[in-house]
Every structure is written in C-alpha cells, then in structure tokens.
Design an enzyme around this catalytic site. Structure first.
Site, PDB file in Angstrom:
ATOM      1  N   TYR A 147      -1.277   3.866 -14.848  1.00 40.05           N
ATOM      2  CA  TYR A 147      -2.083   4.779 -14.039  1.00 40.05           C
ATOM      3  C   TYR A 147      -1.327   5.081 -12.757  1.00 40.05           C
ATOM      4  O   TYR A 147      -0.801   4.175 -12.107  1.00 40.05           O
ATOM      5  CB  TYR A 147      -3.435   4.129 -13.702  1.00 40.05           C
ATOM      6  CG  TYR A 147      -4.333   4.998 -12.853  1.00 40.05           C
ATOM      7  CD1 TYR A 147      -4.892   6.171 -13.356  1.00 40.05           C
ATOM      8  CD2 TYR A 147      -4.639   4.644 -11.533  1.00 40.05           C
ATOM      9  CE1 TYR A 147      -5.727   6.971 -12.570  1.00 40.05           C
ATOM     10  CE2 TYR A 147      -5.470   5.437 -10.748  1.00 40.05           C
ATOM     11  CZ  TYR A 147      -6.007   6.594 -11.270  1.00 40.05           C
ATOM     12  OH  TYR A 147      -6.833   7.376 -10.492  1.00 40.05           O
ATOM     13  N   ASP A 242       6.077   2.679  -9.336  1.00 37.77           N
ATOM     14  CA  ASP A 242       4.757   2.787  -8.729  1.00 37.77           C
ATOM     15  C   ASP A 242       4.266   1.367  -8.480  1.00 37.77           C
ATOM     16  O   ASP A 242       3.769   0.692  -9.377  1.00 37.77           O
ATOM     17  CB  ASP A 242       3.809   3.564  -9.646  1.00 37.77           C
ATOM     18  CG  ASP A 242       2.429   3.736  -9.015  1.00 37.77           C
ATOM     19  OD1 ASP A 242       2.196   3.157  -7.931  1.00 37.77           O
ATOM     20  OD2 ASP A 242       1.590   4.432  -9.613  1.00 37.77           O
ATOM     21  N   LYS A 270      -2.876   0.296  -1.589  1.00 34.79           N
ATOM     22  CA  LYS A 270      -3.729  -0.884  -1.618  1.00 34.79           C
ATOM     23  C   LYS A 270      -3.403  -1.888  -0.496  1.00 34.79           C
ATOM     24  O   LYS A 270      -3.865  -1.687   0.618  1.00 34.79           O
ATOM     25  CB  LYS A 270      -3.716  -1.479  -3.022  1.00 34.79           C
ATOM     26  CG  LYS A 270      -4.272  -0.415  -4.010  1.00 34.79           C
ATOM     27  CD  LYS A 270      -4.557  -0.841  -5.414  1.00 34.79           C
ATOM     28  CE  LYS A 270      -5.352   0.245  -6.134  1.00 34.79           C
ATOM     29  NZ  LYS A 270      -4.696   0.884  -7.251  1.00 34.79           N
TER      30      LYS A 270
HETATM   31  C1  PLP Z   1      -4.674   2.436  -7.580  1.00 42.15           C
HETATM   32  C2  PLP Z   1      -3.406   3.012  -8.109  1.00 42.15           C
HETATM   33  C3  PLP Z   1      -2.985   4.321  -7.809  1.00 42.15           C
HETATM   34  C4  PLP Z   1      -3.874   5.288  -7.099  1.00 42.15           C
HETATM   35  O1  PLP Z   1      -4.195   4.883  -5.814  1.00 42.15           O
HETATM   36  P1  PLP Z   1      -5.509   5.516  -5.108  1.00 42.15           P
HETATM   37  O2  PLP Z   1      -5.414   4.989  -3.728  1.00 42.15           O
HETATM   38  O3  PLP Z   1      -6.673   5.023  -5.896  1.00 42.15           O
HETATM   39  O4  PLP Z   1      -5.377   6.993  -5.184  1.00 42.15           O
HETATM   40  C5  PLP Z   1      -1.735   4.721  -8.213  1.00 42.15           C
HETATM   41  N1  PLP Z   1      -0.929   3.896  -8.898  1.00 42.15           N
HETATM   42  C6  PLP Z   1      -1.296   2.648  -9.224  1.00 42.15           C
HETATM   43  C7  PLP Z   1      -0.343   1.767  -9.958  1.00 42.15           C
HETATM   44  C8  PLP Z   1      -2.553   2.181  -8.869  1.00 42.15           C
HETATM   45  O5  PLP Z   1      -2.928   0.956  -9.235  1.00 42.15           O
END
Ligand code: PLP
Length: 437
Positions: A147, A242, A270
């Site tokens: 994701y 990511d 995060k």
């Molecule tokens: C949570 C997440 C995102 C998106 O971040 P948001 O702050 O929710 O937009 C993108 N990449 C990864 C791996 C994530 O876990």
C-alpha cells in the site's frame, strides 16, 4: 467474558454516520471487515485507548504504527503544548524544519535532501512524480499487496496475467492512469525481470515496502531487495523505498539499514510526526534538486513543515536514539509473536505468525505467507471472530486480517503476557464456534 457495553459509543457513531461518510474519515475504522460496532475513542495514554463509555483497551494499532512511544508521551505532549503558544502555522520556514530534517537524514543516510509533506499519500505521490520527472519515463512498478496511499497511480491492480499493465482498482481512477502502473507479486524477482524485458526504457521507478506491512506483515526474502536494486540500477529506473511504516519502526535507519540497500528515494510518515500529520520524501541530492523551487517538478503544501507537527517529531525521535531502544521493543514483540505461535500450536487452529521487529501478523492460514496471494488464503471470517474475541477481552488489534499489529515502547511485559493468554482463549472460542474440519 462478557462483551464490553458501549451504548454511548454506538450513539455517537450513529450521529457520525449521518454526517461523515460511513461514520469515519478513513474506511478501515468502520470495522466493515470484522463487523460489530466501531470504537469511538475519547482518550489515549501509553498503550491504552479509552472509549466514549469509559472502557479501556490495550492498543496494538497505535494509530497504524505512528505512536511508537505510546499515546500522550509526556515529552511529546509538553513539546506540543509549548509550541502551541508560539503559533501553530507560519506559512514560512521555521528553524524546526531543518532541525528535524537533519535528525532524519542522520538516521537514514540515503536521504541527502528532503521535503516535508502532511501525509504518506502525499509523500509517495510526490516521489513518483519526481521519479517520472527525473527519468523522463512514465511507468511505475509496484507490488501486489503493498500500500502506498490512495493517489490515483497506486489504486491499480494486476491486469490479467503476469507483468501486464494495471487496471483501475477504484471508480474515479481513469484506466489511462491505471495503465501506467504495473503490479507484480512481492518476493518474486523473476516477475520484475520480465517486466523490465517487456517495458525496457519505459519504467521510471520501482516502489516497494521493503518490509511489507499492508497485506499483513511479509518480510522480504533474501535477495529480493538486492535484486530490485540491481535491476533498477542496470535499467536506469529509480528504486523507491516506501518506509512510511518501516521507517524508524524496524530500526533507526529503517528497513534499508537492516537489509543494507540504498534506495534512490525514500518516503517516510507515521512515526516521524509523533502522532501529528507529517510525512516526507527524500533521497539523492541530484534527484531532489529536480523539485521546485530549484527544479521544475512542482510540489507544494500550505501546512507542510507545520511547526506543531515538527515539534512533535523532534520530541519523538531522540527517544529512538537511546541505545537498546529497538532491542527492547523488538524483544517484546518477539515474545508476543512466539507466545501467539505457541497458542496456535496448543489450540490447533490453522494459523501462521509473521513478524519483523515490532510488526506482527497472525494469518488464519497454514503459511508460509510470502506474498499477497499467500495472504489471501487466510480465513477472514475466522479473523473477524478472533478480532471480536480479543476486543471483548479488552485488546484492540487492527480490524482487518491484512494489517500489522504494532508493539510500542509503552507496552509492558505484563501487557504482552496478558495478550498471549487472551489470544489463547480467543483461539479456543473459534474452535468452539466452528470446529476445524
Ligand atoms: C500508511 C501508509 C501510507 C499512506 O500514508 P497516509 O499518511 O495514510 O496517507 C503509504 N505507504 C505506506 C507503506 C503506509 O503504510
């Protein structure tokens, strides 16, 4: 054990549903995958959430990993309070931004320059725009089950057959966009080689969660990340890690420090905001200098580098630099993973635990789980029953099979032991409800 009574929460949620879509501001919060009435939280402290009825939950969602120190950590709370008195947004550069950026770059040396944004979605969206601008190519390769936020380019799924162009995974995403994203299975290097054969010179970037945590936790197999680095270098495509979840979670330097791979670009989110909305993208100087105002790739943000959020990040990161911080966090999580795996064996439910550092997932399938196809073998009905049984015991795990459970520094050994016993009991209730075949 009796279910927790939540009449006031239910009433608030009904009110929310009238004005907020699905009663929520992010879909997973609606508990659609597990059923039951969603949590309505009024307060959080340490490893605990308190709902609108005053019930207490041991929290393994930790705001999807952001709260690595636990909720309302005194030094983070103090920093936010102090900063609020100095103003909450300037719309101009503050000294806090370079201070936090320097801390991040010293932990993650592949980041020579960076830009703060306000969400992980914005970070990944900006990173691929930059990759396209830098390479002058259009295609993006991503992995099934990873994701990367909800921007158009990432809401695509695998077309028929291996290594085909993507199709839209959501109405509103034009096929023309989806076609520019290629989905391949995680941990399968052969598929990547095939994609590069088919689309030579067309691929701007390969983006990957170096430790996958959005299909449940799936570690990279030996050689997988190395292989991605090799093929992208050879083919002139960028490698984007990511690390929105894995950054400052798996180690101070993120998954890239554990697996010793230097990506061209990294996205973070995060944890770096200490529970406030901050994310970032950064990497090689030469690439980052393509971003406006130095370069032509446009990207901007009214609240980017927000001082309140920078202070929360600055109050969080020093705790992570403390020697043995990650050893202690990871050993608690390992105890939890081993304990739950033991409970699975004792109770005799077909299930499998994957864990990397403080990320843990209990999959309701035999395993091994190496990619999304494997993860999808899970019995999600069983997961839902397990989730509910845990919640009834005051333990909140993510309301979806395809998420990680996050251990924070605020979880105590006693919390972990209680969670293991609750998981044993909860697994037993599954068998009582529906005997295994
Ligand atoms: C949570 C997440 C995102 C998106 O971040 P948001 O702050 O929710 O937009 C993108 N990449 C990864 C791996 C994530 O876990």
């Amino acid at each position: 054990m009796a279910s927790k009574s939540r009449p006031r929460s239910a009433e608030i949620f009904r009110r929310s549903e009238k004005i907020l879509v699905g009663g929520v501001d992010s879909p997973v919060r609606a508990f659609r995958a597990v059923g039951g009435s969603p949590l309505v939280i009024e307060r959080a402290e340490g490893a605990r959430l308190f709902d609108a009825d005053g019930n207490e939950y041991l929290d393994y969602v930790c705001s999807w990993g952001a709260m690595i120190l636990g909720h309302a950590h005194p030094s983070v709370t103090k920093a936010i309070r102090e900063q609020a008195a100095y103003g909450t947004s300037y719309g101009m550069t503050s000294p806090l931004e370079s201070e936090l950026a320097e801390q991040i770059a010293s932990a993650v040396p592949s980041i020579e320059m960076m830009r703060f944004v306000s969400s992980g979605t914005e970070a990944t969206m900006s990173a691929i725009r930059l990759a396209r601008g830098f390479t002058k190519r259009d295609l993006i390769v991503k992995f099934e089950g990873c994701y990367h936020g909800h921007s158009d380019s990432f809401l695509s799924e695998a077309g028929s057959g291996l290594a085909t162009l993507g199709i839209s995974a959501s109405p509103g995403v034009p096929e023309a966009f989806a076609k520019l994203t290629i989905n391949v299975p995680y941990n399968k290097l052969g598929a990547i080689e095939k994609v590069f054969e088919l689309h030579k010179r067309g691929i701007a970037a390969v983006i990957v969660e170096p430790v996958a945590a959005n299909m449940g936790v799936v570690p990279p197999e030996p050689g997988f990340l190395e292989g991605l680095r090799e093929v992208t270098l050879r083919e002139g495509a960028l490698l984007i890690f990511d690390e929105v979840i894995s950054g400052f979670r798996t180690a101070l330097g993120g998954a890239q420090s554990i697996y010793k791979i230097q990506p061209d670009l990294t996205t973070l989110g995060k944890i770096i905001g200490g529970g406030l909305p901050v994310a970032a993208y950064g990497g090689r100087r030469e690439i980052m200098q393509m971003v406006a105002p130095i370069g032509p790739v446009y990207q901007a943000g009214t609240l980017s580098g927000n001082p309140l959020a920078m202070r929360a990040g600055l109050a969080t990161l020093p705790h992570l630099w403390v020697p043995r911080f990650y050893d202690e966090l990871n050993s608690k999580a390992a105890r939890l993973a081993d304990g739950v795996a033991g409970a699975i064996r004792d109770v005799g439910v077909p299930a499998h635990v994957n864990a990397v550092g403080s990320l843990v997932t209990l999959f309701f399938c035999e395993g091994p789980v190496r990619n999304y196809d494997d993860a999808k073998q899970s019995d999600t009905t069983r997961f839902a029953a397990f989730f509910t049984a845990m919640l009834d015991r005051g333990i909140f795990i993510a309301p979806s099979q395809y998420e990680a459970l996050f251990v924070s520094a605020a979880h105590t050994d006693a919390d972990i032991e209680r969670t293991i016993s609750a998981s044993r009991e909860s697994l037993r209730t599954l068998l009582a409800a529906a005997p295994a075949d």
